[in-house]
Design a protein around this motif. Sequence first.
Motif, short mmCIF file in Angstrom:
data_model
loop_
_atom_site.label_atom_id
_atom_site.label_comp_id
_atom_site.label_asym_id
_atom_site.label_seq_id
_atom_site.Cartn_x
_atom_site.Cartn_y
_atom_site.Cartn_z
N SER A 159 39.72 45.19 39.66
CA SER A 159 39.15 45.75 40.89
C SER A 159 37.74 45.28 41.17
N THR A 160 37.14 44.48 40.28
CA THR A 160 35.74 44.07 40.44
C THR A 160 35.59 42.59 40.15
N GLY A 161 34.40 42.06 40.42
CA GLY A 161 34.03 40.73 39.96
C GLY A 161 34.27 39.62 40.96
N TRP A 162 34.07 38.40 40.45
CA TRP A 162 34.19 37.20 41.27
C TRP A 162 35.52 37.13 42.00
N HIS A 163 36.60 37.43 41.31
CA HIS A 163 37.92 37.19 41.90
C HIS A 163 38.33 38.29 42.86
N ALA A 164 37.81 39.50 42.69
CA ALA A 164 38.02 40.54 43.69
C ALA A 164 37.35 40.12 45.01
N ILE A 165 36.11 39.63 44.91
CA ILE A 165 35.40 39.15 46.10
C ILE A 165 36.14 37.96 46.71
N GLU A 166 36.56 37.04 45.85
CA GLU A 166 37.29 35.86 46.31
C GLU A 166 38.53 36.26 47.13
N PHE A 167 39.31 37.19 46.61
CA PHE A 167 40.52 37.62 47.32
C PHE A 167 40.18 38.27 48.66
N LEU A 168 39.13 39.09 48.68
CA LEU A 168 38.76 39.75 49.92
C LEU A 168 38.26 38.74 50.96
N LEU A 169 37.69 37.65 50.53
CA LEU A 169 37.21 36.63 51.47
C LEU A 169 38.33 35.70 51.93
N TRP A 170 39.16 35.25 51.01
CA TRP A 170 40.18 34.27 51.35
C TRP A 170 41.56 34.88 51.60
N GLY A 171 41.87 36.00 50.96
CA GLY A 171 43.22 36.53 51.03
C GLY A 171 44.16 35.72 50.17
N GLN A 172 45.43 36.09 50.21
CA GLN A 172 46.42 35.36 49.42
C GLN A 172 46.47 33.89 49.83
N ASP A 173 46.71 33.04 48.87
CA ASP A 173 46.90 31.62 49.17
C ASP A 173 48.40 31.41 49.39
N LEU A 174 48.79 31.39 50.63
CA LEU A 174 50.19 31.21 50.99
C LEU A 174 50.48 29.81 51.50
N SER A 175 49.49 28.93 51.40
CA SER A 175 49.61 27.57 51.90
C SER A 175 49.79 26.59 50.74
N ALA A 176 50.65 25.61 50.96
CA ALA A 176 50.84 24.58 49.93
C ALA A 176 49.71 23.57 49.96
N ASP A 177 48.97 23.52 51.03
CA ASP A 177 47.99 22.45 51.21
C ASP A 177 46.54 22.92 51.22
N GLY A 178 46.30 24.21 51.17
CA GLY A 178 44.93 24.69 51.23
C GLY A 178 44.80 26.08 50.66
N PRO A 179 43.60 26.65 50.74
CA PRO A 179 43.36 27.98 50.18
C PRO A 179 43.89 29.08 51.09
N GLY A 180 43.60 30.33 50.70
CA GLY A 180 43.99 31.46 51.53
C GLY A 180 43.29 31.42 52.88
N ALA A 181 43.84 32.16 53.83
CA ALA A 181 43.31 32.10 55.20
C ALA A 181 43.21 33.51 55.79
N ARG A 182 42.59 34.43 55.05
CA ARG A 182 42.42 35.78 55.59
C ARG A 182 41.62 35.71 56.90
N PRO A 183 42.08 36.37 57.96
CA PRO A 183 41.32 36.34 59.21
C PRO A 183 40.08 37.23 59.13
N TRP A 184 39.02 36.80 59.77
CA TRP A 184 37.79 37.59 59.77
C TRP A 184 38.00 38.93 60.45
N THR A 185 39.01 38.99 61.30
CA THR A 185 39.29 40.23 62.02
C THR A 185 39.84 41.34 61.13
N ASP A 186 40.16 41.01 59.87
CA ASP A 186 40.53 42.07 58.91
C ASP A 186 39.37 43.03 58.67
N PHE A 187 38.17 42.60 59.01
CA PHE A 187 36.97 43.42 58.77
C PHE A 187 36.40 44.02 60.06
N VAL A 188 37.16 43.88 61.15
CA VAL A 188 36.71 44.34 62.45
C VAL A 188 37.47 45.61 62.84
#
Length: 387
Positions: A159-188
């Motif tokens: 629930s804490t640390g680098w990777h918790a922050i990483e997940f909240l910023l990027w979201g799940q990596d569901l792409s074969a070619d790049g990182p996660g793509a969490r929309p900024w609107t998740d925080f709006v």
Amino acid sequence: MRRSLLALCLLPACTTTADTGWDDASFREEAQNVVDRYAELVSAAYEKSSRGAEQMDSALQAFVGDPSAETLAATKTAWLGARDQYGLTEVFRFYNGPIDAAPDELEGRINAWPMDEAYIDYVEGQADAGIINDLAGYPDITRDVLIERNGAEGEDSISTGWHAIEFLLWGQDLSADGPGARPWTDFVDAPEGTAANQERRRDYLTLTSELLLDDLARVADAWSEGQANYRAEFVAQDPKEAIGKVLLGMASLSGAELAGERMTVAYDTREQEDEHSCFSDNTHKDILANIQGIDDVYHGRIDGQAGAGLSSLVARLDADVDANATAKLQAAVAAVKAIPAPFDNAIQAADGSPERAAVKAAIDSLKEATEALVQVAGVLEIELNLE
């Protein structure tokens, strides 16, 4: 909090007929210089890591205060920069120093992985998953809640640390070619928001970053000069004992941790979530920073400048062992650099492909570097209890 380290087959520590020098005053003086330089190196590295985390937190606060595509991108960039600085510090682990010692075991709060994303927030197919979306179970998201829940339900309930922050910023990596793509609107806030509980998500991100800052500062303080702290105790102990800890940290990271848990597991399973920074696709740089940190310690290198390091001490006793260790560490750095990014694509490539071959070559090179460090310990008549 973490998987058990994988045992690696290591060559026996080499033996030498040369006097190890521990009864010689000039040798012990040089060994003390190595210990002092190491303490200086550790302090400088943790201070840099703390500053990087502060810069990330500043960007994060700007994002939370005014979510946009631009502020999210700036926060991701700051996370990546801070992450690279932290990666250089992981060689200072594995000997019950300030980051690993009970009762707090800060490393588990700072850098635990792999994590179950659904423990924190929604994932594909589970819109109500995680602490953020569990209003009944966690009416208020507080610092104490995050600390208490870290590892509470198993090694991947992070629930804490680098990777918790990483997940909240990027979201799940569901792409074969790049990182996660969490929309900024998740925080709006609604109606523009794209996920429920936006305010709780903002609070969670803010609190996790603040906790990371505090934990890193505690570790940095333990290594700061001129205080009655761990550093003072470390440099005051017998230099042979101190150097044994240094070597244990180096060989544990290069062997069971890097070559084993962080690379062989992912190589064998081909699972994206078995890589270290799976949301941001930063794993290749994580590994590179880790092995670079080991090489820096061996040569007493701070900000690119070599100083009193193990290399010069070992060379007094056995120049061949020192040359071998230097060569194997440099080869490991080069082999890791040769892994095509992103790491998840490389481990998922076809058998016999250049990508898979590069990962395997780096694993083998790290094992050889570990064997060379065991030989270094043998020359210094230091026994390493490696897993």
